[in-house]
Every structure is written in structure tokens, then in C-alpha cells.
Design a protein around this motif. Sequence first.
Motif, PDB file in Angstrom:
ATOM      1  N   THR A 227     -10.177  45.710  39.802  1.00 30.74           N
ATOM      2  CA  THR A 227     -10.712  45.603  38.448  1.00 30.74           C
ATOM      3  C   THR A 227      -9.857  46.461  37.540  1.00 30.74           C
ATOM      4  OG1 THR A 227     -12.219  47.482  38.721  1.00 30.74           O
ATOM      5  CG2 THR A 227     -13.059  45.302  39.341  1.00 30.74           C
ATOM      6  N   GLU A 228     -10.074  46.305  36.267  1.00 30.30           N
ATOM      7  CA  GLU A 228      -9.324  47.100  35.301  1.00 30.30           C
ATOM      8  C   GLU A 228      -9.626  48.579  35.454  1.00 30.30           C
ATOM      9  OE1 GLU A 228      -8.839  47.479  30.440  1.00 30.30           O
ATOM     10  OE2 GLU A 228      -9.843  45.754  31.329  1.00 30.30           O
ATOM     11  N   GLN A 229     -10.814  48.891  35.968  1.00 24.72           N
ATOM     12  CA  GLN A 229     -11.196  50.288  36.104  1.00 24.72           C
ATOM     13  C   GLN A 229     -10.708  50.906  37.418  1.00 24.72           C
ATOM     14  OE1 GLN A 229     -13.415  47.900  35.007  1.00 24.72           O
ATOM     15  NE2 GLN A 229     -13.110  48.554  32.895  1.00 24.72           N
ATOM     16  N   ASP A 230     -10.361  50.068  38.412  1.00 25.64           N
ATOM     17  CA  ASP A 230      -9.934  50.587  39.705  1.00 25.64           C
ATOM     18  C   ASP A 230      -8.719  49.817  40.188  1.00 25.64           C
ATOM     19  OD1 ASP A 230      -9.655  51.773  42.123  1.00 25.64           O
ATOM     20  OD2 ASP A 230     -11.334  50.754  43.076  1.00 25.64           O
ATOM     21  N   LEU A 231      -7.551  50.407  39.989  1.00 19.19           N
ATOM     22  CA  LEU A 231      -6.307  49.809  40.459  1.00 19.19           C
ATOM     23  C   LEU A 231      -5.633  50.710  41.486  1.00 19.19           C
ATOM     24  CD1 LEU A 231      -4.843  48.556  37.057  1.00 19.19           C
ATOM     25  CD2 LEU A 231      -5.818  47.146  38.849  1.00 19.19           C
ATOM     26  N   THR A 232      -6.420  51.539  42.158  1.00 18.66           N
ATOM     27  CA  THR A 232      -5.847  52.538  43.061  1.00 18.66           C
ATOM     28  C   THR A 232      -5.701  52.048  44.496  1.00 18.66           C
ATOM     29  OG1 THR A 232      -8.056  53.449  43.478  1.00 18.66           O
ATOM     30  CG2 THR A 232      -6.788  54.405  41.658  1.00 18.66           C
ATOM     31  N   ARG A 233      -6.313  50.936  44.847  1.00 17.05           N
ATOM     32  CA  ARG A 233      -6.250  50.468  46.232  1.00 17.05           C
ATOM     33  C   ARG A 233      -4.852  49.968  46.567  1.00 17.05           C
ATOM     34  NH1 ARG A 233     -10.765  46.970  48.854  1.00 17.05           N
ATOM     35  NH2 ARG A 233      -9.435  47.660  50.541  1.00 17.05           N
ATOM     36  N   ARG A 234      -4.411  50.266  47.794  1.00 20.25           N
ATOM     37  CA  ARG A 234      -3.109  49.823  48.265  1.00 20.25           C
ATOM     38  C   ARG A 234      -3.250  49.267  49.675  1.00 20.25           C
ATOM     39  NH1 ARG A 234      -2.689  50.482  43.734  1.00 20.25           N
ATOM     40  NH2 ARG A 234      -1.050  51.529  42.518  1.00 20.25           N
ATOM     41  N   PHE A 250       3.341  43.465  46.957  1.00 21.91           N
ATOM     42  CA  PHE A 250       2.027  43.508  46.318  1.00 21.91           C
ATOM     43  C   PHE A 250       1.700  44.923  45.851  1.00 21.91           C
ATOM     44  CE2 PHE A 250      -2.635  43.606  46.332  1.00 21.91           C
ATOM     45  CZ  PHE A 250      -2.906  42.493  45.546  1.00 21.91           C
ATOM     46  N   ASN A 251       2.023  45.912  46.682  1.00 23.74           N
ATOM     47  CA  ASN A 251       1.777  47.299  46.290  1.00 23.74           C
ATOM     48  C   ASN A 251       2.610  47.682  45.067  1.00 23.74           C
ATOM     49  OD1 ASN A 251      -0.072  47.727  48.331  1.00 23.74           O
ATOM     50  ND2 ASN A 251       1.419  48.585  49.746  1.00 23.74           N
ATOM     51  N   ALA A 252       3.868  47.214  45.030  1.00 20.50           N
ATOM     52  CA  ALA A 252       4.700  47.500  43.862  1.00 20.50           C
ATOM     53  C   ALA A 252       4.120  46.850  42.611  1.00 20.50           C
ATOM     54  CB  ALA A 252       6.131  47.000  44.114  1.00 20.50           C
ATOM     55  N   MET A 253       3.577  45.623  42.766  1.00 25.02           N
ATOM     56  CA  MET A 253       2.949  44.963  41.623  1.00 25.02           C
ATOM     57  C   MET A 253       1.734  45.759  41.144  1.00 25.02           C
ATOM     58  SD  MET A 253       1.109  41.234  41.434  1.00 25.02           S
ATOM     59  CE  MET A 253      -0.259  41.881  42.388  1.00 25.02           C
ATOM     60  N   LEU A 254       0.948  46.278  42.109  1.00 26.37           N
ATOM     61  CA  LEU A 254      -0.209  47.091  41.726  1.00 26.37           C
ATOM     62  C   LEU A 254       0.229  48.373  41.016  1.00 26.37           C
ATOM     63  CD1 LEU A 254      -2.581  46.762  44.818  1.00 26.37           C
ATOM     64  CD2 LEU A 254      -2.734  45.608  42.621  1.00 26.37           C
ATOM     65  N   ASP A 255       1.348  48.948  41.476  1.00 25.23           N
ATOM     66  CA  ASP A 255       1.859  50.142  40.786  1.00 25.23           C
ATOM     67  C   ASP A 255       2.189  49.829  39.333  1.00 25.23           C
ATOM     68  OD1 ASP A 255       1.599  51.614  43.081  1.00 25.23           O
ATOM     69  OD2 ASP A 255       3.672  51.323  43.725  1.00 25.23           O
ATOM     70  N   ARG A 256       2.854  48.689  39.126  1.00 31.69           N
ATOM     71  CA  ARG A 256       3.207  48.311  37.752  1.00 31.69           C
ATOM     72  C   ARG A 256       1.960  48.037  36.926  1.00 31.69           C
ATOM     73  NH1 ARG A 256       7.086  45.321  40.678  1.00 31.69           N
ATOM     74  NH2 ARG A 256       5.885  43.407  40.405  1.00 31.69           N
ATOM     75  N   LEU A 257       0.984  47.351  37.538  1.00 26.47           N
ATOM     76  CA  LEU A 257      -0.254  47.077  36.804  1.00 26.47           C
ATOM     77  C   LEU A 257      -0.991  48.368  36.462  1.00 26.47           C
ATOM     78  CD1 LEU A 257      -1.707  43.956  38.671  1.00 26.47           C
ATOM     79  CD2 LEU A 257      -0.837  44.038  36.348  1.00 26.47           C
ATOM     80  N   GLU A 258      -1.027  49.292  37.428  1.00 29.00           N
ATOM     81  CA  GLU A 258      -1.728  50.550  37.181  1.00 29.00           C
ATOM     82  C   GLU A 258      -1.054  51.322  36.049  1.00 29.00           C
ATOM     83  OE1 GLU A 258      -3.539  54.300  39.736  1.00 29.00           O
ATOM     84  OE2 GLU A 258      -1.953  53.053  40.584  1.00 29.00           O
ATOM     85  N   ARG A 259       0.294  51.334  36.068  1.00 27.23           N
ATOM     86  CA  ARG A 259       0.994  52.024  34.988  1.00 27.23           C
ATOM     87  C   ARG A 259       0.745  51.341  33.649  1.00 27.23           C
ATOM     88  NH1 ARG A 259       5.222  52.327  38.888  1.00 27.23           N
ATOM     89  NH2 ARG A 259       6.242  50.542  37.905  1.00 27.23           N
ATOM     90  N   ALA A 260       0.743  49.993  33.675  1.00 25.93           N
ATOM     91  CA  ALA A 260       0.528  49.267  32.421  1.00 25.93           C
ATOM     92  C   ALA A 260      -0.874  49.523  31.868  1.00 25.93           C
ATOM     93  CB  ALA A 260       0.755  47.771  32.638  1.00 25.93           C
ATOM     94  N   PHE A 261      -1.889  49.446  32.745  1.00 28.63           N
ATOM     95  CA  PHE A 261      -3.251  49.703  32.284  1.00 28.63           C
ATOM     96  C   PHE A 261      -3.436  51.156  31.855  1.00 28.63           C
ATOM     97  CE2 PHE A 261      -4.404  45.729  34.500  1.00 28.63           C
ATOM     98  CZ  PHE A 261      -5.200  45.166  33.523  1.00 28.63           C
ATOM     99  N   ALA A 262      -2.759  52.077  32.583  1.00 32.10           N
ATOM    100  CA  ALA A 262      -2.853  53.486  32.195  1.00 32.10           C
ATOM    101  C   ALA A 262      -2.232  53.703  30.821  1.00 32.10           C
ATOM    102  CB  ALA A 262      -2.164  54.359  33.238  1.00 32.10           C
ATOM    103  N   ALA A 263      -1.054  53.048  30.607  1.00 31.57           N
ATOM    104  CA  ALA A 263      -0.420  53.172  29.293  1.00 31.57           C
ATOM    105  C   ALA A 263      -1.308  52.570  28.204  1.00 31.57           C
ATOM    106  CB  ALA A 263       0.947  52.481  29.315  1.00 31.57           C
TER     107      ALA A 263
END
Length: 479
Positions: A227-234, A250-263
Motif C-alpha cells: 500500500t502507499e503507507q507500507d512499501l517496506t516489504r522485500r 522486484f525489490n529494486a522496483m520497490l526501492d524506487r517506489l518507496e523513494r518516490a512515495f517518500a519524496a
Amino acid sequence: MTVSRSPVGFPRISARVRILLWLLVVMAVALGAVAVTVRSILQRDVDHRISQLLTQETGEFANFVPQGVDPDTGGRFDTADRLLRIYLQRQYADPDEELLGLTGQAGARPDVIRQRRDLPPDTALWRDTDSLTRIHASRNSFGTLERPQGELRWAKVEIGPSAGGRPGAFVVAFHPERERAVADKTFWMLLALSGVALLMTTGIGWAVAGRILAPVRLVRTTAAELTEQDLTRRIPVEGRDDIAALAETFNAMLDRLERAFAAQRVFVDDAGHELRTPITIVRGHLELMGDDPADREETVRLVTDELDRMSRIVEDLLLLAGAERPDFVRPEPVQLAELTADVFVKVRTLGEREWVLDGVADREVRLDPQRMTQAMVQLAQNAVQHTVPGQRIRIGSRADAGRVELYVADHGPGIPPEDAEVIFERFRRGTSRRGTRTSGAGLGLAIVRAIAEGHHGDVELRRTEGGGATFVLTLETDS
């Protein structure tokens, strides 16, 4: 079996089941083909062995006819009947083989001379008068009879009539049913073993496919739970195969998404936090504005100043938000000496200070000249804000093994140690302001750090010899 429903209502079969079904189909076809081929080879070997046996038996009898000697007279056999009886007494037939002698005219019911052997009464040829008559009357030396009792393969050698005697024939008959039954038994045994192999393959394939596809299911489960609130799972990465590469991607994509949502969250929080005050100021002045022209003019001036400050804040926030994009910096070969000189020329108009071109590195490096100029101008502007007219500000660059440095040094009041760790954060101006007060939002040094990190470098604060602050941009190079 894992089956789900597709959006249109049709059952959706999982990849694990599809892999297993294809594996079973291929194995079933392969094992079936092997069983059929083995049965065909065995049947062909049976036919070949029977043909050899018939040829061998008839050949031996044909050689005996001109060379055989009657043990009673010591001479040639005088009748076909005597010849057949003596020869059959000396032969031993295989279990499914019959050796017979036939005498009499062709087409008539022959007299049978046979060995003393126990054969099943329903299959023995010597009891089948019709078949014996057909074989005796046939003009062929080899043949096959299809009888109710089963197939019969035969061969015969004609014996001409002697003086005063009757003609005869030597007949070799073979019953191939038992030999063919052995081939059929082998075929069905292979099919049974194939069935057991398919069952074992089903269990092993199900377990192996589940193990191989476990990361894929984990990817699907993780994607469904994100979810937008939890992107920490790997996803844990194990091995070095394609599935492990999928998990890493997939983990790299999650890293990018987490950084994007954090930004995005930081941008929204920062915008809400920093824009709330100027909006309140603008609204308060507009609500209190009277009809006096002087009052209206002063209110308009204050509102315009706050709107300009809001515009600068928004532009800086957008710039920081764009720092997460891969195209934030566009490196190209740049002569460091030319870049340093251009920056020096541009910043001299920022204030009445003693501007000094301190040092120039004569080296070509890969960097984004526009972003680097923006960072250096920001550092120079920061130095102007915290110094007074006439104070010295030095601009320069230097190169060392594996890295280059661009710096701006001032001789102002410096920065307290407790503020050195926070001045590069957004909206942090430190606990103690040095020099004159400015209207900045505290984003300038954050922008400088973002530009440095975009070049895979860093920005640091150092003490200026004699007092003041020196900001250094450090960039790693290939040589």
C-alpha cells in the motif's frame, strides 16, 4: 490444484499447475512412445526368430533327403513314409514347434506322421485335419494360417513319390501365440511402470515447481499487500537463477517506489508546513485592509512579497522532488577550469564583497555544468547573506587522485558546531543565524546536497582558516 477465477469468469490455472500439466503430457507421450516402440521391436524379433527357425528346419530336412541312410538296409530310403519316420525320430522340437510328416496325394486327406509330444489338444496341428489338408495342398513352401485356435506359421518340403510309394511332405509348424504374449506382457508392464513413473513425476514435479515458483508467489503476495503507507516489504533473494533475478528486480522496483512515495510525502509535508505561514499572512492582511490608499498600497506590497516568497518555495520544492529522477543531472565532459572561471564571473554581481578566484584545477571531468553552476551560485549567495560588504569570499577548484573539489569560502562569523549537522536538511537554518537575516526558506543547502548526491558526490562544511565557513563539493572521478 490451484485454480482461480479470471475477471471474465473463466477458471484461471496457476503457473504451477500449467507447468505440471505440460510436464505430464510430454512424459506420457514419451513413455507411451517408448512402450509402443519396445512392443514393435519385440514382435519383430519374434517374427524374425520364427522365420529363421522355419528356414533352418526345412533346410536341414532338405539336406537329409539326398544324404540320409536307412539304418535297417544301409542304403537309401525306399519310401517317403520310411524317410519321414526315421528323420522325426532323430529331431527334438521347440515347445511351440511341431514337426510332422504328411503322406498321400495333394488335395486328399493326408496320413500324419508325428512325434510323441504332449501339446494342448485345442492347438495341435496334427488334430486339425482341415488345416493339414490345406497345407499339404498348397503350392507354397511357407505360409500363415489364421485359425480359431490362433495364428500358425508353417513351412514344408515336398518329397517326390518313389517306386510304388506315395508322395510326402515334411511340415514345420510354429505356434507364435506364447511368444507374442511375452511381448504383449512386456508392453503392458512398461505401461504400468510408466504409470508409476507419471505418478512419481506428479509428486516430485509438484514439489519442485512449488519450490521454484515460491518467489513468484511471494512477489504476487507482496505486490497485493503493498500500500502507499507500507512499501517496506522485500522479497528474500536466494540463489543466482532467473527467479532470484526476478526477486532482485522486484525489490529494486520497490526501492524506487518507496523513494518516490517518500519524496512525494516530504514534498506535501514541506509544502503544507512552509506555505501555511505566508498564506495566513496574506489572508490576514487582506482581511484587515481598509479603504485608505496608503494602507492599501502597503498591504499590496506585503502580499506581493509573500506571494513571491511562496513562488520561490514551490520552485525549490519541485527542484528537490525532481532530484529523485534519473535525469536530474545530465553529465558531460567539462573543463573544470572554464567552469570555475564562469562561476566566478557570475557570482561577483551577488554583492559588494572582495571576490577572489582562489584556485583553478586544469582537468576534464564528467558533470552537469548547469546543476553544478546552480550549486556553486547557491553557496556563493549563502556566503553573501552571511557576510558584510568588503569581506572576502573565495571561489576555487582543485583536483586530487580520483576526485575533484569545488569550494566557496567566506570570512564571516562561521557556523556553530551544533548547527553543522542540520544545515543541509530542508527548512533547517540552524539554532543561531549568522550575519544578516534573510527571507530564505532554508532550502538552499538542501538543493546543493541534492545536486552533489546526483553526481554521486557529497557536500561538506569545513572551517575557514582565520574564521568563517567553507563549503566544499566533492565529486569522485574515474582517474
